[in-house]
Scaffold this motif. Sequence first.
Motif, PDB file in Angstrom:
ATOM      1  N   TYR A   1      49.868  26.485 -13.207  1.00 18.98           N
ATOM      2  CA  TYR A   1      49.599  25.185 -12.600  1.00 18.98           C
ATOM      3  C   TYR A   1      49.591  24.161 -13.717  1.00 18.98           C
ATOM      4  CZ  TYR A   1      47.371  21.383 -10.032  1.00 18.98           C
ATOM      5  OH  TYR A   1      47.101  20.157  -9.446  1.00 18.98           O
ATOM      6  N   GLY A   2      50.589  23.297 -13.719  1.00 16.86           N
ATOM      7  CA  GLY A   2      50.732  22.310 -14.780  1.00 16.86           C
ATOM      8  C   GLY A   2      52.132  21.732 -14.744  1.00 16.86           C
ATOM      9  N   ARG A   3      52.777  21.649 -15.903  1.00 16.50           N
ATOM     10  CA  ARG A   3      54.160  21.154 -15.983  1.00 16.50           C
ATOM     11  C   ARG A   3      54.829  21.761 -17.202  1.00 16.50           C
ATOM     12  NH1 ARG A   3      57.683  17.708 -14.002  1.00 16.50           N
ATOM     13  NH2 ARG A   3      56.214  17.131 -12.349  1.00 16.50           N
ATOM     14  N   ARG A   4      55.965  22.438 -16.959  1.00 19.66           N
ATOM     15  CA  ARG A   4      56.695  23.082 -18.049  1.00 19.66           C
ATOM     16  C   ARG A   4      58.080  22.475 -18.271  1.00 19.66           C
ATOM     17  NH1 ARG A   4      56.052  29.536 -17.521  1.00 19.66           N
ATOM     18  NH2 ARG A   4      56.926  29.251 -15.432  1.00 19.66           N
ATOM     19  N   ASP A   5      58.448  21.447 -17.487  1.00 14.27           N
ATOM     20  CA  ASP A   5      59.725  20.770 -17.703  1.00 14.27           C
ATOM     21  C   ASP A   5      59.643  19.364 -17.120  1.00 14.27           C
ATOM     22  OD1 ASP A   5      60.517  20.755 -14.863  1.00 14.27           O
ATOM     23  OD2 ASP A   5      60.818  22.902 -15.106  1.00 14.27           O
ATOM     24  N   GLN A   6      60.717  18.599 -17.294  1.00 12.25           N
ATOM     25  CA  GLN A   6      60.760  17.225 -16.790  1.00 12.25           C
ATOM     26  C   GLN A   6      61.747  17.076 -15.639  1.00 12.25           C
ATOM     27  OE1 GLN A   6      61.476  14.523 -20.058  1.00 12.25           O
ATOM     28  NE2 GLN A   6      59.617  15.110 -21.140  1.00 12.25           N
ATOM     29  N   THR A   7      62.053  18.188 -14.964  1.00 14.28           N
ATOM     30  CA  THR A   7      63.018  18.146 -13.866  1.00 14.28           C
ATOM     31  C   THR A   7      62.435  18.610 -12.533  1.00 14.28           C
ATOM     32  OG1 THR A   7      63.815  20.368 -14.459  1.00 14.28           O
ATOM     33  CG2 THR A   7      64.968  18.491 -15.435  1.00 14.28           C
ATOM     34  N   THR A   8      61.289  19.259 -12.556  1.00 11.58           N
ATOM     35  CA  THR A   8      60.680  19.790 -11.337  1.00 11.58           C
ATOM     36  C   THR A   8      59.658  18.802 -10.784  1.00 11.58           C
ATOM     37  OG1 THR A   8      60.944  22.044 -12.189  1.00 11.58           O
ATOM     38  CG2 THR A   8      59.413  21.748 -10.356  1.00 11.58           C
ATOM     39  N   CYS A   9      59.690  18.580  -9.471  1.00  7.33           N
ATOM     40  CA  CYS A   9      58.715  17.703  -8.804  1.00  7.33           C
ATOM     41  C   CYS A   9      58.638  16.332  -9.481  1.00  7.33           C
ATOM     42  CB  CYS A   9      57.334  18.361  -8.773  1.00  7.33           C
ATOM     43  SG  CYS A   9      57.223  19.846  -7.749  1.00  7.33           S
ATOM     44  N   ILE A  10      59.768  15.631  -9.520  1.00 13.26           N
ATOM     45  CA  ILE A  10      59.804  14.334 -10.211  1.00 13.26           C
ATOM     46  C   ILE A  10      60.135  13.171  -9.279  1.00 13.26           C
ATOM     47  CG2 ILE A  10      60.464  15.394 -12.394  1.00 13.26           C
ATOM     48  CD1 ILE A  10      63.340  14.453 -11.871  1.00 13.26           C
ATOM     49  N   TYR A  11      60.373  13.433  -7.994  1.00 14.70           N
ATOM     50  CA  TYR A  11      60.825  12.379  -7.082  1.00 14.70           C
ATOM     51  C   TYR A  11      59.829  11.219  -7.037  1.00 14.70           C
ATOM     52  CZ  TYR A  11      62.416  10.066  -2.815  1.00 14.70           C
ATOM     53  OH  TYR A  11      62.866   9.134  -1.902  1.00 14.70           O
ATOM     54  N   GLN A  12      60.332  10.022  -7.364  1.00 15.27           N
ATOM     55  CA  GLN A  12      59.562   8.774  -7.348  1.00 15.27           C
ATOM     56  C   GLN A  12      58.330   8.824  -8.251  1.00 15.27           C
ATOM     57  OE1 GLN A  12      58.826   7.770  -3.189  1.00 15.27           O
ATOM     58  NE2 GLN A  12      60.815   6.764  -3.022  1.00 15.27           N
TER      59      GLN A  12
END
Length: 226
Positions: free
Chosen positions: A152-163
């Motif tokens: 649970y966090g963020r490992r890239d800048q492409t997932t779940c980025i909409y708006q």
Amino acid sequence: MLCFTLSTTLLLAATCSLMTAVVSLEKATTCGSDWNVQRLSCDDGVISVQTALYGRADAVTCSEGRPPAQLSNTHCSQAGTVDVVKQRCDGKRECELNINVFYTSDPCYGTYKYLNTTYTCLPAIHLVACEGSLAQLQCDQGQVISVNATNYGRRDQTTCIYQRPLYQIQNNGCISPTLQVAASCNGFNSCTIAANNSVFGDPCGGTYKYLEVAYTCYYPESSLLP
């Protein structure tokens, strides 16, 4: 490994058939120049990192154009490399890792280094739920869930980025493995869990997070009995 026992009124002896899945070992090597990126990927299943070396273990790998003095130390290894790669890549279908994340220290000054990773592709289901949504794990009838890896966090800048503004997605080092999903879902046919800070805490304030789950479905032994 599954063992099926067959029994009928006409069968005098039970037959046990053992089936073992063959998992191949993949390898990726990236030379240690600035901004070089190592990419791991699985056509089927998810990544499971086995070994990782940042340093030098031989005089041949990534040696082209390098003087002998930069290749002679073949006992060079940065501690903790496998943990870094596993945290960033385990449970994902694809993973890109910039080699400069290992520049925090130099295990062997003057030696030209490389990143060498071996990994397997586990036959698992990969699920992503953006923060504020629900993760729904589901197996076929008669099967139950076994969670392999979660974050649970963020490992890239492409997932779940909409708006989402840049400042909410630029921290791709927000790594927080969690046991809550396994505790809530293992052994059940289906499971729903909320991807939010109330459940998992907030590992990186100000970053828009997501829940990643890699899981497999299997038939429990009790369901295989006659």
